[in-house]
Design an enzyme around this catalytic site. Structure first.
Site, short mmCIF file in Angstrom:
data_model
loop_
_atom_site.label_atom_id
_atom_site.label_comp_id
_atom_site.label_asym_id
_atom_site.label_seq_id
_atom_site.Cartn_x
_atom_site.Cartn_y
_atom_site.Cartn_z
N PHE A 122 -46.54 -29.17 -20.20
CA PHE A 122 -45.19 -28.79 -20.59
C PHE A 122 -44.18 -29.62 -19.79
CE2 PHE A 122 -41.57 -25.79 -20.02
CZ PHE A 122 -41.38 -25.32 -21.33
N GLY A 123 -43.37 -30.41 -20.48
CA GLY A 123 -42.43 -31.29 -19.78
C GLY A 123 -40.98 -30.93 -20.05
N SER A 181 -46.84 -30.37 -14.11
CA SER A 181 -48.22 -30.01 -13.78
C SER A 181 -49.16 -30.61 -14.82
CB SER A 181 -48.38 -28.49 -13.76
OG SER A 181 -47.43 -27.92 -12.89
N GLU A 227 -40.55 -22.44 -12.66
CA GLU A 227 -40.33 -21.44 -13.73
C GLU A 227 -39.19 -20.48 -13.36
OE1 GLU A 227 -43.29 -20.34 -16.24
OE2 GLU A 227 -44.77 -21.77 -15.53
N GLN A 279 -49.51 -0.85 15.70
CA GLN A 279 -48.65 -0.39 14.59
C GLN A 279 -47.92 -1.52 13.88
OE1 GLN A 279 -45.92 2.67 15.80
NE2 GLN A 279 -47.46 4.27 15.63
N SER A 290 -33.09 -26.49 -12.65
CA SER A 290 -32.53 -25.20 -13.08
C SER A 290 -31.52 -25.41 -14.21
CB SER A 290 -31.80 -24.52 -11.91
OG SER A 290 -32.62 -24.45 -10.78
N ARG A 313 -60.55 -9.17 15.33
CA ARG A 313 -59.81 -9.70 16.48
C ARG A 313 -59.33 -8.56 17.37
NH1 ARG A 313 -59.14 -14.30 19.43
NH2 ARG A 313 -57.01 -14.47 20.23
N ARG A 349 -54.80 -21.41 -11.21
CA ARG A 349 -53.91 -20.52 -11.98
C ARG A 349 -52.76 -21.34 -12.57
NH1 ARG A 349 -49.11 -20.26 -11.93
NH2 ARG A 349 -48.98 -19.89 -9.70
N THR A 405 -38.62 -30.33 -16.88
CA THR A 405 -37.84 -30.77 -15.72
C THR A 405 -37.67 -32.29 -15.67
OG1 THR A 405 -38.77 -28.89 -14.53
CG2 THR A 405 -37.74 -30.61 -13.19
C1 LIG Z 1 -45.71 -27.60 -7.98
C2 LIG Z 1 -44.68 -27.65 -9.07
C3 LIG Z 1 -45.10 -27.68 -10.40
C4 LIG Z 1 -44.15 -27.76 -11.43
N1 LIG Z 1 -44.58 -27.84 -12.73
C5 LIG Z 1 -43.66 -28.02 -13.72
C6 LIG Z 1 -44.10 -28.21 -15.09
O1 LIG Z 1 -45.31 -28.17 -15.40
N2 LIG Z 1 -43.15 -28.46 -16.04
C7 LIG Z 1 -41.83 -28.52 -15.74
O2 LIG Z 1 -41.04 -28.75 -16.66
N3 LIG Z 1 -41.39 -28.34 -14.46
C8 LIG Z 1 -42.26 -28.09 -13.46
N4 LIG Z 1 -41.83 -27.94 -12.15
C9 LIG Z 1 -40.41 -28.09 -11.86
C10 LIG Z 1 -39.71 -26.76 -11.59
O3 LIG Z 1 -39.65 -25.96 -12.73
C11 LIG Z 1 -38.31 -27.07 -11.01
O4 LIG Z 1 -38.54 -27.63 -9.72
C12 LIG Z 1 -37.43 -25.85 -10.93
O5 LIG Z 1 -36.98 -25.49 -12.21
C13 LIG Z 1 -36.19 -26.05 -10.01
O6 LIG Z 1 -35.53 -27.22 -10.33
P1 LIG Z 1 -35.15 -28.28 -9.16
O7 LIG Z 1 -36.38 -28.51 -8.36
O8 LIG Z 1 -34.53 -29.45 -9.84
O9 LIG Z 1 -34.12 -27.53 -8.26
P2 LIG Z 1 -32.53 -27.40 -8.53
O10 LIG Z 1 -32.29 -26.86 -9.88
O11 LIG Z 1 -31.88 -28.68 -8.18
O12 LIG Z 1 -32.14 -26.31 -7.45
C14 LIG Z 1 -32.00 -26.62 -6.05
C15 LIG Z 1 -31.60 -25.34 -5.32
O13 LIG Z 1 -30.32 -24.88 -5.80
C16 LIG Z 1 -30.43 -23.55 -6.27
N5 LIG Z 1 -29.57 -23.36 -7.44
C17 LIG Z 1 -29.51 -24.13 -8.55
N6 LIG Z 1 -28.59 -23.63 -9.41
C18 LIG Z 1 -28.08 -22.52 -8.82
C19 LIG Z 1 -27.11 -21.54 -9.20
N7 LIG Z 1 -26.51 -21.59 -10.39
N8 LIG Z 1 -26.82 -20.54 -8.32
C20 LIG Z 1 -27.48 -20.46 -7.15
N9 LIG Z 1 -28.41 -21.33 -6.72
C21 LIG Z 1 -28.70 -22.35 -7.56
C22 LIG Z 1 -31.90 -23.38 -6.66
O14 LIG Z 1 -32.28 -22.02 -6.69
C23 LIG Z 1 -32.57 -24.18 -5.56
O15 LIG Z 1 -32.66 -23.39 -4.41
C24 LIG Z 1 -42.77 -27.79 -11.11
C25 LIG Z 1 -42.35 -27.72 -9.78
C26 LIG Z 1 -43.29 -27.64 -8.77
C27 LIG Z 1 -42.83 -27.56 -7.34
#
Ligand SMILES: Cc1cc2nc3c(=O)[nH]c(=O)nc-3n(C[C@H](O)[C@H](O)[C@H](O)COP(=O)(O)OP(=O)(O)OC[C@H]3O[C@@H](n4cnc5c(N)ncnc54)[C@H](O)[C@@H]3O)c2cc1C
Length: 397
Positions: A123-124, A158, A363, A279, A132, A268, A84, A126
């Site tokens: 899609f690139g 990905s 996402e 329950q 975020s 089971r 997916r 991150t």
């Molecule tokens: C299996 C996998 C596949 C992926 N595939 C893709 C892809 O194809 N293309 C792509 O571009 N990216 C991809 N990603 C990346 C993904 O989109 C990012 O990991 C995601 O956007 C979060 O960014 P980060 O990991 O840098 O976490 P961060 O942004 O560093 O966040 C760390 C923590 O802080 C929290 N946080 C951050 N800002 C705030 C705020 N303002 N308020 C409260 N909490 C906050 C977050 O919720 C999180 O809990 C993939 C990730 C995974 C795990």
């Protein structure tokens, strides 16, 4: 609103389900353990028309509606989240973005072979220092005549080693902040491009995820997607489609948790009863069912909004947030219901739990969607139609 699926959609669901049962289920435990899968799966997905299900026929797709894409995602994730995720990235994040924002030439050159499944898109967005907080990205593309010179790095992408084309985001003018980001179509074969898989992932082990590197990659101007400075807007609109597919997949994961848990409940016995008769076990099953039904309603409502051609960022965020949280909880409870056996490879539920975590992160994390929903309700965020919208369905030929 009509909640009935058409005959064509029911046939699609049956086709994907049969494919998952015969070509994914028997092998997935091994693929998950080995961290690989047979690339021939791509060819089979393409043969079944699943690589461009909601792309117009004139661009090589099946021309079905957006809820048909949700059906594909729901059924594929019943098999494994890796497949997916592949469709989410290829169709949701890449092909649908080309459909919405691409020039006619870009659609002919990139969308057409992707929709037919001859080429794979990814899609690139991150970066190591920008998840975020997208606008803190460091990648930069400098224009020199008819080309942009791209330097930078992406991570957690990905299909990093599998895709032929990537939609990549980079600054073209840092002083403009969000409005200085631009989108590009980058081909794997462009000199200066390289990729590397991330090993040791917690879940989605049968999927390919990793880094992209750009060292003086020369991108022709005709590969710019949209105008200079439209990249942030394009990325967010792409996420409207990607998140829809992630939410639909989560519905499939909940159904897989239900399937496994109900079966185990009837096998089971403890204290002289089948465990389903306790329950507290029944309560976990009831919550899974509630999560499944609510998520489904949210997802297919979003598909209907897409069919109507209206902006759906708010509804998509809600569906993605809730469906992924429900799926994560359902998978946790599915392991709980299986007791120690759920904590092993003997049953699929441990894999479901590992797989259910990434969708709560990618996402838009759970926290980002919580903030978005609060902002909408409190009037801090209001969406307007974009200058280019995803075409409504039925498509004009
Ligand atoms: C299996 C996998 C596949 C992926 N595939 C893709 C892809 O194809 N293309 C792509 O571009 N990216 C991809 N990603 C990346 C993904 O989109 C990012 O990991 C995601 O956007 C979060 O960014 P980060 O990991 O840098 O976490 P961060 O942004 O560093 O966040 C760390 C923590 O802080 C929290 N946080 C951050 N800002 C705030 C705020 N303002 N308020 C409260 N909490 C906050 C977050 O919720 C999180 O809990 C993939 C990730 C995974 C795990």
């Amino acid at each position: 609103m009509n909640f009935d699926f058409t005959e064509e959609q029911q046939l699609l669901r049956k086709t994907v389900r049969q494919f998952v049962d015969s070509e994914i289920m028997p092998f997935i435990s091994k693929w998950d353990t080995d961290g690989s899968f047979d690339p021939a799966i791509w060819k089979r997905l393409a043969q079944l028309g699943l690589m461009g299900v909601c792309i117009p026929e004139k661009y090589g797709g099946a021309g079905m509606d957006y809820n048909s894409l949700a059906i594909v995602c729901e059924e594929l994730e019943r098999g494994d989240t890796a497949f997916r995720t592949a469709v989410s990235v290829h169709t949701g994040l890449n092909s649908m973005t080309l459909l919405q924002w691409g020039t006619e030439a870009q659609k002919q050159k990139y969308l057409m072979p992707q929709a037919k499944g001859e080429k794979i898109g990814a899609f690139g967005l991150t970066e190591p220092g920008a998840g975020s907080d997208v606008a803190s990205m460091a990648s930069f593309a400098k224009r020199e005549g008819d080309v942009y010179i791209l330097n930078g790095q992406k991570t957690w992408i990905s299909l990093c080693d599998v895709a032929d084309h990537f939609i990549v985001f980079a600054y073209t003018d840092k002083s403009k902040k969000h409005h200085g980001i631009t989108a590009f179509i980058v081909e794997r074969t462009m000199p200066g491009f390289s990729s590397k898989a991330i090993k040791g992932k917690y879940g989605i082990r049968a999927g390919n995820t990793g880094e992209l590197f750009f060292e003086d990659v020369r991108i022709p101007v005709e590969n710019r997607l949209g105008e200079e400075g439209e990249g942030f807007k394009i990325a967010m609109s792409a996420l409207d489609n990607g998140r829809f597919t992630v939410a639909a997949g989560a519905v499939g994961l909940i159904s897989a948790c239900l399937e496994a848990s109900v079966k185990y409940c009837k096998e089971r016995m403890t204290f002289g009863k089948y465990i389903g008769e306790h329950q507290l076990v029944g309560q976990m099953i009831a919550k899974m069912e509630a999560g499944y039904q609510m998520s489904r309603l949210l997802v297919y409502r979003v598909g209907e909004l897409k069919n109507q051609g209206v902006r759906n960022t708010r509804e998509t965020s809600l569906a993605k947030w809730q469906a992924c949280d429900f799926a994560n909880k359902a998978a946790d409870d599915a392991v709980q219901i299986h007791g120690a056996y759920g904590y092993s490879d003997e049953y699929p539920v441990a894999r479901y739990l590992r797989n259910s975590k990434a969708p709560v992160i990618y996402e838009g994390t759970r926290e980002i969607h919580t903030i978005m929903q609060a902002d909408y309700v409190l009037g801090r965020r209001v969406d307007k139609p974009l200058n280019k919208m995803l075409p409504k369905w039925p498509f004009e030929e």
